[in-house]
Design a protein around this motif. Structure first.
Motif, PDB file in Angstrom:
ATOM      1  N   ARG A  36      15.796  34.452  20.094  1.00 20.88           N
ATOM      2  CA  ARG A  36      15.651  35.861  19.803  1.00 20.88           C
ATOM      3  C   ARG A  36      16.923  36.374  19.170  1.00 20.88           C
ATOM      4  NH1 ARG A  36      13.085  39.016  24.510  1.00 20.88           N
ATOM      5  NH2 ARG A  36      12.672  40.847  23.354  1.00 20.88           N
ATOM      6  N   ALA A  46      19.227  39.674  18.460  1.00 18.39           N
ATOM      7  CA  ALA A  46      19.368  41.086  18.824  1.00 18.39           C
ATOM      8  C   ALA A  46      19.212  41.907  17.550  1.00 18.39           C
ATOM      9  CB  ALA A  46      20.736  41.329  19.442  1.00 18.39           C
ATOM     10  N   PRO A  47      18.664  43.120  17.644  1.00 16.57           N
ATOM     11  CA  PRO A  47      18.469  43.918  16.430  1.00 16.57           C
ATOM     12  C   PRO A  47      19.764  44.208  15.684  1.00 16.57           C
ATOM     13  CG  PRO A  47      17.239  44.862  18.242  1.00 16.57           C
ATOM     14  CD  PRO A  47      18.079  43.776  18.825  1.00 16.57           C
ATOM     15  N   PHE A  48      20.918  44.201  16.430  1.00 12.53           N
ATOM     16  CA  PHE A  48      22.176  44.542  15.775  1.00 12.53           C
ATOM     17  C   PHE A  48      22.975  43.304  15.397  1.00 12.53           C
ATOM     18  CE2 PHE A  48      23.864  43.527  19.856  1.00 12.53           C
ATOM     19  CZ  PHE A  48      23.030  44.135  20.775  1.00 12.53           C
ATOM     20  N   SER A  49      22.320  42.123  15.403  1.00 14.24           N
ATOM     21  CA  SER A  49      23.113  40.905  15.223  1.00 14.24           C
ATOM     22  C   SER A  49      23.412  40.582  13.775  1.00 14.24           C
ATOM     23  CB  SER A  49      22.398  39.715  15.848  1.00 14.24           C
ATOM     24  OG  SER A  49      21.144  39.558  15.234  1.00 14.24           O
ATOM     25  N   GLY A  50      22.650  41.118  12.840  1.00 16.59           N
ATOM     26  CA  GLY A  50      22.853  40.742  11.442  1.00 16.59           C
ATOM     27  C   GLY A  50      23.311  41.909  10.610  1.00 16.59           C
ATOM     28  N   ARG A  62      21.503  43.602   8.396  1.00 14.30           N
ATOM     29  CA  ARG A  62      20.461  44.635   8.447  1.00 14.30           C
ATOM     30  C   ARG A  62      19.881  44.671   9.842  1.00 14.30           C
ATOM     31  NH1 ARG A  62      15.930  46.357   4.317  1.00 14.30           N
ATOM     32  NH2 ARG A  62      15.783  48.079   5.768  1.00 14.30           N
ATOM     33  N   ARG A  63      19.427  45.831  10.271  1.00 12.82           N
ATOM     34  CA  ARG A  63      18.806  45.884  11.577  1.00 12.82           C
ATOM     35  C   ARG A  63      17.438  45.211  11.510  1.00 12.82           C
ATOM     36  NH1 ARG A  63      14.827  49.155  14.634  1.00 12.82           N
ATOM     37  NH2 ARG A  63      15.461  48.918  16.787  1.00 12.82           N
ATOM     38  N   PRO A 100      12.886  44.696  16.845  1.00  8.25           N
ATOM     39  CA  PRO A 100      12.997  43.886  18.060  1.00  8.25           C
ATOM     40  C   PRO A 100      11.861  42.864  18.186  1.00  8.25           C
ATOM     41  CG  PRO A 100      13.127  46.210  18.588  1.00  8.25           C
ATOM     42  CD  PRO A 100      12.802  46.128  17.149  1.00  8.25           C
ATOM     43  N   LEU A 134      23.575  37.392  19.954  1.00  5.42           N
ATOM     44  CA  LEU A 134      24.122  38.742  20.000  1.00  5.42           C
ATOM     45  C   LEU A 134      24.773  39.123  18.686  1.00  5.42           C
ATOM     46  CD1 LEU A 134      25.681  38.585  23.537  1.00  5.42           C
ATOM     47  CD2 LEU A 134      23.730  39.922  22.843  1.00  5.42           C
ATOM     48  N   GLU A 135      25.393  38.145  18.011  1.00  4.49           N
ATOM     49  CA  GLU A 135      26.026  38.424  16.732  1.00  4.49           C
ATOM     50  C   GLU A 135      25.945  37.171  15.885  1.00  4.49           C
ATOM     51  OE1 GLU A 135      30.036  39.853  17.035  1.00  4.49           O
ATOM     52  OE2 GLU A 135      30.371  39.628  14.894  1.00  4.49           O
TER      53      GLU A 135
END
Lengths: 276, 272
Positions: free
Chosen positions: B101, B103-107, B109-110, B113, B151-152
């Protein structure tokens, strides 16, 4: 011996501790678990924070994007919270669309943002009717050991304080936005809402900051969100046993003291971050 | 998301500000093609999971948790010929369910989820690479759930997730033949550039070909391989695989130390 008793009669086990005014992990009834916060660790997010309340861990990442403001309020931007409880935080959650608990938590965070006016949505508007910021606040729980709402609110607040938005100007000739990624500015955070959760035992006893086991055995829960002026932003009491007015007043005064503790911690952390 | 009434509604569409940036982003700097970023690994950090591991390599941060063994769904199948060493027959062997999975903030662009097919492909790659290392025959009719959360994304995300997943399985006490160590590679576009070990996000975005290798270091066997893109002649791919295997061997000592440390902490924390 004690472990066996705990498995067979968990409620009795807890009552024995509560009678002595303490809990199995050694805390007082009004004591919070150790709170730690780490700000700005995710560099791909515009603002991020990781909060640990004992074992409960929540990470919040905020991404800012452009959108057209809604037609009925053309001078406001959007703030879209989303709480995610993935299977890795606890074995009771399954992968797939958000379950009931995640939806309740998301709605709670949305209510806190709306009621406490933590940021003015007008501040997010760049060009009325044409362009505004939308802040996607994604909260992911990494370890679920009770009291998820407090951790989420704190993580959201810390992440919002960490968000830096680039400067945007609208070019008059082309009517397109021009973004200067080198010049960034912080958001204007107006209030600092802090949540305090309580669990009700046997319809009478109130304990602060319940762990996962305590939440399971409790007969009711209550969450109070206060801001720094001692004003009540939000009160969340989803059913459960009733409480007298006097008990509710005690809870509110405990929430006020908790607010001071949390504010102090956050100010220390923000001061310790070296400016980029 | 149209019709997604389980999440708070936002605007219909949104664009990232990077699309309107006035200045071009700088390209990746030149560097030694065989350099590996320093790896930070910790096991046993989540209280609710049976086993867990966190891995950080440069900007890539992955958290992985293992739960189970649990009763598998649809587990009442018939028996077949028994395997060697008294293990359960093939039809009764345990299963490994992997989930990957972002995270929406990992890349940059958002991402929604929900996730999409890319995450399913990576989850399948994880499962295929971890299966040779786990003694599934010892968990008949059971399933082990492995969930990796990125996460990132700082480059070589799948490789980091593979390593974190095998650390988490080891931390959970699952019987394994060996750890699985992952390493990522990428090749910039052009006539004959070199393969870069452990690419950063910028290098991966501009790459013409990418490769992830998973190795079991002690047994010296390749557990998994996933690559795509235009890489040139076969010798070039063989060279890349060799480079990746070397990279995996270099990371292995860090992982050993991480597991020893986690075992010591667990022994110290256990009640006498």
């Amino acid at each position: 011996m004690a472990a066996g008793f705990k498995t067979v009669e968990p409620l009795e086990y807890y009552r024995r501790f509560l009678k002595e005014n303490c809990r199995p992990d050694g805390r007082e009834l009004g004591e919070f678990r150790t709170t730690t916060v780490n700000i700005g660790s995710i560099s791909t997010a515009d603002g991020s924070a990781l909060v640990k309340l004992g074992n409960t861990t929540v990470i919040c990442g905020i991404k800012a994007e452009f959108a057209v403001p809604p037609t009925d309020t053309p001078t406001k931007g959007y703030v879209v919270p989303n709480v995610d409880l993935p299977p890795l935080c606890s074995s009771r959650f399954r992968s797939g669309p958000p379950g009931e608990e995640a939806q309740v938590a998301s709605q709670f965070i949305a209510d806190v943002i709306e009621n406490s006016q933590i940021i003015q949505k007008e501040d997010l508007c760049i060009s009325p009717g044409k362009l505004a910021w939308v802040l996607y606040c994604d909260l992911i729980c990494l370890d679920y050991d009770g009291n998820i709402l407090d951790a989420c609110t704190f993580a959201l607040l810390a992440a919002l304080k960490n968000v830096q938005l680039p400067e945007v100007t609208i070019n008059e000739e082309t009517a397109l936005a021009e973004v200067n990624l080198k010049k960034k500015s912080y958001l204007n955070i107006r209030t600092h809402p802090v949540a305090t959760s309580f669990a009700v035992f046997d319809d009478t006893l109130l304990i602060v900051d319940p762990t996962g086991e305590e939440e399971h055995l409790a007969t009711g829960t209550l969450t109070i969100v206060m801001d720094e002026a001692g004003k009540l932003c939000c009160l969340h009491k989803p059913g459960g046993s009733g409480l007298t007015g006097a008990k509710l007043q005690d809870c509110m005064s405990r929430a006020v003291t908790r607010h001071k503790e949390v504010k102090k911690l956050m100010d220390e952390v923000i001061k310790s971050i070296k400016p980029k | 998301m149209p019709g997604d009434h389980r999440r708070i509604r936002g605007p219909e569409e949104s664009q990232p500000p990077q699309l309107y940036a006035t200045e071009e982003e700088e390209g990746p700097a030149d560097r030694d093609p065989t350099r590996l970023r320093p790896v930070f690994a910790r096991a046993g950090l989540l209280s609710q999971a049976k086993g867990s591991a966190y891995l950080e390599a440069g900007g890539t941060k992955v958290l992985c948790a293992v739960s189970g063994p649990r009763q598998a769904e649809g587990s009442d199948r018939g028996s077949g010929p028994a395997g060697a060493g008294g293990e359960a027959p093939a039809a009764l062997r345990g299963r490994l369910l992997c989930e990957f999975r972002r995270a929406p903030f990992s890349g940059r662009r958002r991402r929604a989820p929900q996730g999409g097919c890319e995450e399913r492909e990576l989850a399948l790659a994880l499962q295929e690479a971890l299966e040779p290392a786990v003694r599934l025959g010892r968990y008949p009719r059971a399933q082990l759930e492995v969930s990796a959360l990125l996460l990132e994304d700082g480059g070589s995300a799948l490789a980091a997730a593979l390593t974190a997943a095998s650390l988490a399985l080891a931390d959970a006490g699952v019987e394994m033949y060996d750890l699985v160590v992952g390493c990522g590679l990428s090749r910039a576009p052009g006539p004959a550039p070199a393969w870069l070990l452990d690419p950063t996000r910028l290098e991966e975005e501009r790459a013409a070909a990418g490769l992830t290798v998973a190795l079991m270091p002690v047994l010296n066997q390749v557990a998994g391989l996933l690559g795509s893109g235009e890489g040139g002649p076969t010798e070039s791919w063989a060279e890349a695989v060799r480079l990746g295997l070397e990279g995996c061997q270099r990371i292995y000592p860090v992982l050993q130390q991480c597991l020893v440390r986690a075992a010591r902490q667990r022994a110290a924390a256990a009640p006498p």
